[in-house]
Write an enzyme that holds these catalytic residues in place. Structure first.
Site, PDB file in Angstrom:
ATOM      1  N   CYS A   1      27.981 -25.631 -89.588  1.00  0.00           N
ATOM      2  CA  CYS A   1      29.198 -25.729 -88.617  1.00  0.00           C
ATOM      3  C   CYS A   1      29.759 -27.223 -88.989  1.00  0.00           C
ATOM      4  O   CYS A   1      30.893 -27.542 -88.512  1.00  0.00           O
ATOM      5  CB  CYS A   1      28.841 -25.706 -87.405  1.00  0.00           C
ATOM      6  SG  CYS A   1      28.481 -23.968 -86.830  1.00  0.00           S
TER       7      CYS A   1
HETATM    8  C1  LIG Z   1      24.539 -18.592 -76.419  1.00  0.00           C
HETATM    9  C2  LIG Z   1      25.097 -18.994 -75.168  1.00  0.00           C
HETATM   10  C3  LIG Z   1      26.550 -18.771 -74.906  1.00  0.00           C
HETATM   11  C4  LIG Z   1      24.300 -18.254 -73.986  1.00  0.00           C
HETATM   12  O1  LIG Z   1      24.565 -18.815 -72.903  1.00  0.00           O
HETATM   13  P1  LIG Z   1      23.353 -19.274 -71.683  1.00  0.00           P
HETATM   14  O2  LIG Z   1      24.183 -19.756 -70.481  1.00  0.00           O
HETATM   15  O3  LIG Z   1      22.533 -20.349 -72.514  1.00  0.00           O
HETATM   16  O4  LIG Z   1      22.859 -17.769 -71.478  1.00  0.00           O
HETATM   17  P2  LIG Z   1      21.395 -17.553 -71.590  1.00  0.00           P
HETATM   18  O5  LIG Z   1      21.064 -16.996 -73.199  1.00  0.00           O
HETATM   19  O6  LIG Z   1      20.318 -18.510 -71.265  1.00  0.00           O
HETATM   20  O7  LIG Z   1      21.185 -16.341 -70.917  1.00  0.00           O
HETATM   21  C5  LIG Z   1      21.262 -16.101 -69.655  1.00  0.00           C
HETATM   22  C6  LIG Z   1      21.128 -14.803 -68.879  1.00  0.00           C
HETATM   23  O8  LIG Z   1      22.407 -13.941 -69.294  1.00  0.00           O
HETATM   24  C7  LIG Z   1      21.813 -12.682 -70.125  1.00  0.00           C
HETATM   25  N1  LIG Z   1      22.581 -12.529 -71.442  1.00  0.00           N
HETATM   26  C8  LIG Z   1      22.645 -12.696 -72.595  1.00  0.00           C
HETATM   27  N2  LIG Z   1      23.460 -12.490 -73.223  1.00  0.00           N
HETATM   28  C9  LIG Z   1      24.322 -11.580 -72.532  1.00  0.00           C
HETATM   29  C10 LIG Z   1      25.461 -10.614 -72.617  1.00  0.00           C
HETATM   30  N3  LIG Z   1      25.909 -10.414 -73.817  1.00  0.00           N
HETATM   31  N4  LIG Z   1      25.892  -9.941 -71.688  1.00  0.00           N
HETATM   32  C11 LIG Z   1      25.227 -10.133 -70.310  1.00  0.00           C
HETATM   33  N5  LIG Z   1      24.184 -10.888 -70.129  1.00  0.00           N
HETATM   34  C12 LIG Z   1      23.760 -11.696 -70.981  1.00  0.00           C
HETATM   35  C13 LIG Z   1      20.381 -13.287 -70.539  1.00  0.00           C
HETATM   36  O9  LIG Z   1      19.551 -12.065 -70.846  1.00  0.00           O
HETATM   37  C14 LIG Z   1      19.937 -14.260 -69.396  1.00  0.00           C
HETATM   38  O10 LIG Z   1      19.393 -13.358 -68.426  1.00  0.00           O
HETATM   39  P3  LIG Z   1      17.963 -13.845 -67.559  1.00  0.00           P
HETATM   40  O11 LIG Z   1      18.659 -15.088 -66.709  1.00  0.00           O
HETATM   41  O12 LIG Z   1      17.954 -12.341 -66.726  1.00  0.00           O
HETATM   42  O13 LIG Z   1      17.066 -14.147 -68.352  1.00  0.00           O
HETATM   43  C15 LIG Z   1      24.956 -20.701 -74.872  1.00  0.00           C
HETATM   44  O14 LIG Z   1      23.578 -20.830 -74.944  1.00  0.00           O
HETATM   45  C16 LIG Z   1      25.693 -21.326 -76.210  1.00  0.00           C
HETATM   46  O15 LIG Z   1      26.507 -21.296 -76.756  1.00  0.00           O
HETATM   47  N6  LIG Z   1      24.827 -22.418 -76.712  1.00  0.00           N
HETATM   48  C17 LIG Z   1      25.131 -23.148 -77.682  1.00  0.00           C
HETATM   49  C18 LIG Z   1      25.054 -22.483 -79.099  1.00  0.00           C
HETATM   50  C19 LIG Z   1      25.862 -23.316 -79.994  1.00  0.00           C
HETATM   51  O16 LIG Z   1      26.766 -23.832 -79.982  1.00  0.00           O
HETATM   52  N7  LIG Z   1      25.208 -22.854 -81.348  1.00  0.00           N
HETATM   53  C20 LIG Z   1      25.889 -23.457 -82.305  1.00  0.00           C
HETATM   54  C21 LIG Z   1      26.082 -22.081 -83.491  1.00  0.00           C
HETATM   55  S1  LIG Z   1      26.976 -22.860 -84.746  1.00  0.00           S
END
Ligand SMILES: CC(C)(COP(=O)(O)OP(=O)(O)OC[C@H]1O[C@@H](n2cnc3c(N)ncnc32)[C@H](O)[C@@H]1OP(=O)(O)O)[C@@H](O)C(=O)NCCC(=O)NCCS
Length: 373
Positions: free
Chosen positions: A156
Site C-alpha cells: 500500500c
Molecule cells: C478489518 C477491520 C475493518 C475489522 O474491524 P474490527 O473492528 O477490527 O473488527 P474485528 O475483526 O475485531 O471484528 C469484530 C467483530 O465483528 C465480527 N465481524 C467480522 N467481519 C464481519 C462482517 N463482515 N460482518 C459482520 N460481523 C463481522 C467479528 O467476527 C467480530 O465478532 P466478535 O466480536 O464476536 O469476535 C479493521 O480491523 C481494519 O480495517 N484494520 C486495519 C486494516 C488495514 O488497514 N489493513 C491494511 C490493508 S492494506
C-alpha cells in the site's frame, strides 16, 4: 541538486461499482449454501457453520460504502466470488497497462507535458499481474516514451516510495520528468469468501508526474519539500502467492495465497507509527503540524485515518483537513492516497502545505511533504 515538483495527477476509475448491500447479499448466499451443503457435518460438530456478513458492520468498522471494480458479475456470483478477467494475447496491451495509460494521459494533460518530456516510468503498486516484462516498460511502449521503466512493490505504500525514487532521480539529474503509475486490481488478491476482509478492497489506477521545478509549467504544481520512508517487518498483512508455490504442491490454492491480515493488530500498531513518522518528518523540516492544511492519507480504514489525524492535531480533524475517498472507492492500496490528492487539491491557495502519506504491509510507511506553488 534540482528542485522537484509534482505537476500533475491522474485517475482511472472502473465503470462498475458494488455497494455493501450487493456484496453482503452475495456473501450471505454463499454462506447459506455452504451451511446447507454441510448441515450434517455441522450438526456433528465436524465443520463450523459460517456466519453471515452485514452492511452495518462494514460501514461502522471501515467507513466503506461501495467500491469500484473491474468485473462485478464474477465477484457477485456466489458460485464464483472471483473477478472474471479474461487472459489477453501477448500482442495486446495488458489490463494493468491499459488502466495505467488512462491515468497517465490525464496526469500528463494536467502537467502540460507530452511523452517527449518524460525520461522514465515507475510502476509502483501491490498487485502486479506477472513477474516480467515489467508493466512499467509496457506502459512506456504503449505511450511511446524514451528512456527507462521499472516496477516496484512496497504494497500500500508503493506510491510514496515511488515518489521518493522519482524525486531522487530528478534531483540528481538522471531524469527531467518521471511518470509514476499505480495500477491496482486489488479484487484479484481478495478472498471474497473471507467474512473479515471481503469488503475491504476496490480497483483503480493513479498516475503522478514528478519533474524538475525549473521546467514545470502546470497550474497544479506542488514543491516536493521532503520525503521520508520507514519499514518494519511484520506478518500481520501477508500474501504468500508467488512462483515458488508450484514447488510446494501441498500449499497450492491454500488460504494464505491471497490477502490475509490481523486487522486489529494492524490498526493498533500502524496508527502510532504513521503519526510519529509524519510529526518527525515535519519537525526535521522545521515545520509544525499546525502549518499543514491537508493530510492526504492512505485510504484503508476511516477510523484509522481519524485516529492518525487526531494524534497529529490533538483534536478531531475537519473533513477538509484529511479528505476521505474510502467511502466510494474502498481501499485501492497504493492508489488510495493519490486519489485523495487528485480529488482534493485545486481549492488550496499558493503556499499551502500538505502531507501525502501511505502505509501498509511490510510494515511500510511513506511521508511526502508538499507545498502548493
Ligand atoms: C478489518 C477491520 C475493518 C475489522 O474491524 P474490527 O473492528 O477490527 O473488527 P474485528 O475483526 O475485531 O471484528 C469484530 C467483530 O465483528 C465480527 N465481524 C467480522 N467481519 C464481519 C462482517 N463482515 N460482518 C459482520 N460481523 C463481522 C467479528 O467476527 C467480530 O465478532 P466478535 O466480536 O464476536 O469476535 C479493521 O480491523 C481494519 O480495517 N484494520 C486495519 C486494516 C488495514 O488497514 N489493513 C491494511 C490493508 S492494506
Amino acid at each position: 541538486m534540482h528542485n522537484v515538483v509534482i505537476s500533475g495527477t491522474g485517475l482511472f476509475t472502473p465503470a462498475n461499482s458494488i455497494s455493501n448491500d450487493e456484496l453482503v447479499a452475495s456473501f450471505n448466499a454463499y454462506v447459506q449454501q455452504f451451511n446447507a451443503d454441510n448441515a450434517e457435518a455441522i450438526a456433528r460438530g465436524e465443520i463450523e457453520a459460517l456466519s453471515e456478513s452485514s452492511t452495518a458492520f462494514i460501514e461502522k468498522a471501515s467507513g466503506i460504502k461501495s467500491r469500484f471494480v473491474i468485473d462485478k458479475d464474477g465477484i457477485l456470483d456466489p458460485q464464483r466470488m472471483v473477478p472474471r478477467i479474461p487472459e489477453r494475447d501477448n500482442e495486446q496491451w495488458g489490463i494493468l497497462c491499459e488502466m495505467g495509460v488512462a491515468a497517465a494521459k490525464q496526469a500528463l494533460e494536467r502537467a502540460g507535458k507530452t511523452v517527449a518530456d518524460i525520461d522514465g516510468v515507475i510502476v509502483a503498486c501491490s498487485n502486479l499481474q506477472r513477474a516480467y516484462p515489467a508493466v512499467a516498460i509496457e506502459i512506456q511502449a504503449a505511450l511511446g516514451i524514451d528512456g527507462w521503466g521499472y516496477d516496484m512493490n512496497v504494497a500500500c505504500s508503493s506510491a510514496t516510495f515511488g515518489i521518493q525514487a522519482a524525486t531522487t532521480a530528478i534531483q540528481t539529474g538522471q531524469a527531467r520528468a518521471i511518470l509514476m503509475v499505480n495500477p491496482e486490481i486489488c479484487t484479484g488478491h481478495l478472498n471474497f469468501r473471507d467474512r473479515d476482509s471481503h469488503f475491504i478492497f476496490g480497483d483503480a489506477a493513479t498516475a503522478v508526474i514528478i519533474e524538475r521545478a525549473d521546467q514545470a509549467t502546470s497550474k497544479h504544481q506542488f514543491d516536493v519539500v521532503g520525503t521520508k520512508l520507514l519499514t518494519q517487518f511484520s506478518n500481520n498483512i501477508r500474501n504468500n502467492f508467488g512462483f515458488l508455490n508450484r514447488a510446494a504442491e501441498e500449499g497450492v490454492g491454500a488460504r494464505d495465497k491471497l490477502f490475509m491480515q490481523e486487522g486489529r493488530k494492524v490498526f493498533k500498531e500502524v496508527c502510532p507509527m504513521v503519526a510519529e513518522l509524519i510529526a518527525t518528518h515535519l519537525a526535521e523540516n522545521q515545520l509544525n503540524v499546525s502549518d499543514v492544511k491537508r493530510f492526504w492519507l492512505h485510504q484503508a480504514n476511516l477510523n484509522m485515518n481519524l485516529l492518525i489525524a487526531r494524534k497529529l492535531l490533538g483534536r478531531e480533524a475537519e473533513p477538509h483537513e484529511a479528505p476521505v475517498i474510502l467511502d466510494t472507492h474502498a481501499n485501492t492500496s497504493s492508489a488510495g492516497s493519490v486519489i485523495a490528492l487528485h480529488k482534493n487539491q485545486d481549492d488550496l491557495p499558493a503556499g499551502s502545505l500538505g502531507v501525502l502519506s501511505s502505509f501498509g504491509a511490510g510494515y511500510s510507511i511513506g511521508s511526502v511533504i508538499l507545498r502548493k506553488r
